[in-house]
Design a protein around this motif. Structure first.
Motif, PDB file in Angstrom:
ATOM      1  N   ILE A  16       0.821  -1.274  -0.113  1.00 46.10           N
ATOM      2  CA  ILE A  16      -0.059  -0.015   0.029  1.00 46.10           C
ATOM      3  C   ILE A  16       0.957   1.279   0.111  1.00 46.10           C
ATOM      4  N   GLN A  17       1.804   1.149   0.867  1.00 48.06           N
ATOM      5  CA  GLN A  17       2.910   2.252   1.105  1.00 48.06           C
ATOM      6  C   GLN A  17       3.586   2.582  -0.418  1.00 48.06           C
ATOM      7  N   ASN A  18       3.707   1.789  -1.095  1.00 51.64           N
ATOM      8  CA  ASN A  18       4.459   1.792  -2.659  1.00 51.64           C
ATOM      9  C   ASN A  18       3.311   2.150  -3.499  1.00 51.64           C
ATOM     10  N   ILE A  19       2.136   1.846  -3.371  1.00 53.53           N
ATOM     11  CA  ILE A  19       1.063   2.399  -4.352  1.00 53.53           C
ATOM     12  C   ILE A  19       0.942   3.946  -3.880  1.00 53.53           C
ATOM     13  N   VAL A  20       0.906   4.307  -2.734  1.00 53.35           N
ATOM     14  CA  VAL A  20       0.682   5.509  -2.646  1.00 53.35           C
ATOM     15  C   VAL A  20       1.985   6.541  -3.209  1.00 53.35           C
ATOM     16  N   LYS A  21       3.154   5.942  -2.886  1.00 55.44           N
ATOM     17  CA  LYS A  21       4.293   6.747  -3.484  1.00 55.44           C
ATOM     18  C   LYS A  21       4.293   6.664  -4.917  1.00 55.44           C
ATOM     19  N   SER A  22       3.997   5.595  -5.520  1.00 51.02           N
ATOM     20  CA  SER A  22       3.865   5.727  -7.011  1.00 51.02           C
ATOM     21  C   SER A  22       2.577   6.611  -7.333  1.00 51.02           C
ATOM     22  N   SER A  23       1.654   6.571  -6.807  1.00 51.79           N
ATOM     23  CA  SER A  23       0.708   7.669  -7.237  1.00 51.79           C
ATOM     24  C   SER A  23       1.031   8.910  -6.991  1.00 51.79           C
ATOM     25  N   ALA A  24       2.135   9.328  -5.917  1.00 52.75           N
ATOM     26  CA  ALA A  24       2.505  10.616  -6.112  1.00 52.75           C
ATOM     27  C   ALA A  24       3.463  10.893  -7.005  1.00 52.75           C
ATOM     28  N   THR A  25       4.330   9.837  -7.550  1.00 50.11           N
ATOM     29  CA  THR A  25       5.324   9.979  -8.391  1.00 50.11           C
ATOM     30  C   THR A  25       5.113   9.849  -9.984  1.00 50.11           C
ATOM     31  N   GLY A  26       3.895   9.252 -10.066  1.00 50.83           N
ATOM     32  CA  GLY A  26       3.373   8.838 -11.300  1.00 50.83           C
ATOM     33  C   GLY A  26       4.027   7.652 -11.913  1.00 50.83           C
ATOM     34  N   THR A  27       4.924   6.984 -11.082  1.00 51.32           N
ATOM     35  CA  THR A  27       5.592   5.706 -11.414  1.00 51.32           C
ATOM     36  C   THR A  27       5.383   4.474 -10.517  1.00 51.32           C
ATOM     37  N   TYR A  28       5.531   3.389 -10.820  1.00 49.87           N
ATOM     38  CA  TYR A  28       5.515   2.149  -9.909  1.00 49.87           C
ATOM     39  C   TYR A  28       6.837   1.757  -9.867  1.00 49.87           C
ATOM     40  N   TYR A  35      12.566  -1.902   3.493  1.00 50.65           N
ATOM     41  CA  TYR A  35      11.493  -1.561   4.185  1.00 50.65           C
ATOM     42  C   TYR A  35      11.851  -0.298   4.841  1.00 50.65           C
ATOM     43  N   LYS A  36      13.075  -0.133   5.274  1.00 47.82           N
ATOM     44  CA  LYS A  36      13.208   1.348   6.064  1.00 47.82           C
ATOM     45  C   LYS A  36      13.206   2.439   4.961  1.00 47.82           C
ATOM     46  N   ASP A  37      13.466   2.156   3.893  1.00 44.14           N
ATOM     47  CA  ASP A  37      13.366   3.403   2.899  1.00 44.14           C
ATOM     48  C   ASP A  37      11.722   3.820   2.610  1.00 44.14           C
ATOM     49  N   VAL A  38      10.907   2.563   2.148  1.00 39.78           N
ATOM     50  CA  VAL A  38       9.749   2.962   2.139  1.00 39.78           C
ATOM     51  C   VAL A  38       8.919   3.442   3.059  1.00 39.78           C
ATOM     52  N   ILE A  39       9.250   3.298   4.348  1.00 43.47           N
ATOM     53  CA  ILE A  39       8.897   3.716   5.575  1.00 43.47           C
ATOM     54  C   ILE A  39       9.162   5.253   5.913  1.00 43.47           C
ATOM     55  N   ALA A  40      10.472   5.319   5.691  1.00 41.45           N
ATOM     56  CA  ALA A  40      10.908   6.868   5.759  1.00 41.45           C
ATOM     57  C   ALA A  40      10.338   7.682   4.798  1.00 41.45           C
ATOM     58  N   TYR A  41      10.122   7.340   3.510  1.00 44.31           N
ATOM     59  CA  TYR A  41       9.536   8.158   2.588  1.00 44.31           C
ATOM     60  C   TYR A  41       8.004   8.292   2.838  1.00 44.31           C
TER      61      TYR A  41
END
Length: 109
Positions: A16-28, A35-41
């Motif tokens: 889910i976090q990766n999906i939110v990140k991709s929606s913000a950046t326009g890329t998946y 894990y720590k990088d996704v959580i930090a982002y």
């Protein structure tokens, strides 16, 4: 049994976090993530900015700690109550992200 459910709840939260990140950046991101990088982002862009409540950031950190312990601590025992709490956290995060996407859309649209 509970260890498997803990890992499944954390992996769903990470997805889910990766999906939110991709929606913000326009890329998946198709590549594996740390894990720590996704959580930090996620914390930097969604918790600290008030998109999602601070409590969710704390719950995600707790879930990641339990995941680490269940993966790497030889005699780690997951309690049923902890498992239920982590599954509830995953369900709550899913709802929050769905509401966010419904309200804000994605950059892919």
């Amino acid at each position: 049994m509970f260890e498997k459910k803990i890992n499944e709840s954390v992996y769903s939260k990470d997805t889910i976090q990766n999906i939110v990140k991709s929606s913000a950046t326009g890329t998946y991101a198709e590549t594996p993530f740390v894990y720590k990088d996704v959580i930090a982002y996620f914390n930097k862009n969604y918790i600290h900015t008030g998109v999602f409540p601070n409590e969710m950031g704390r719950k995600i950190a707790k879930a990641n700690k339990i995941r680490e312990d269940s993966d790497y601590v030889d005699e780690f025992i997951v309690k049923e109550e902890e498992t239920k709490e982590q599954l509830d956290t995953a369900k709550t995060l899913i709802k929050l992200v769905e509401q966010y996407i419904m309200k804000n859309g994605t950059n892919n649209e």
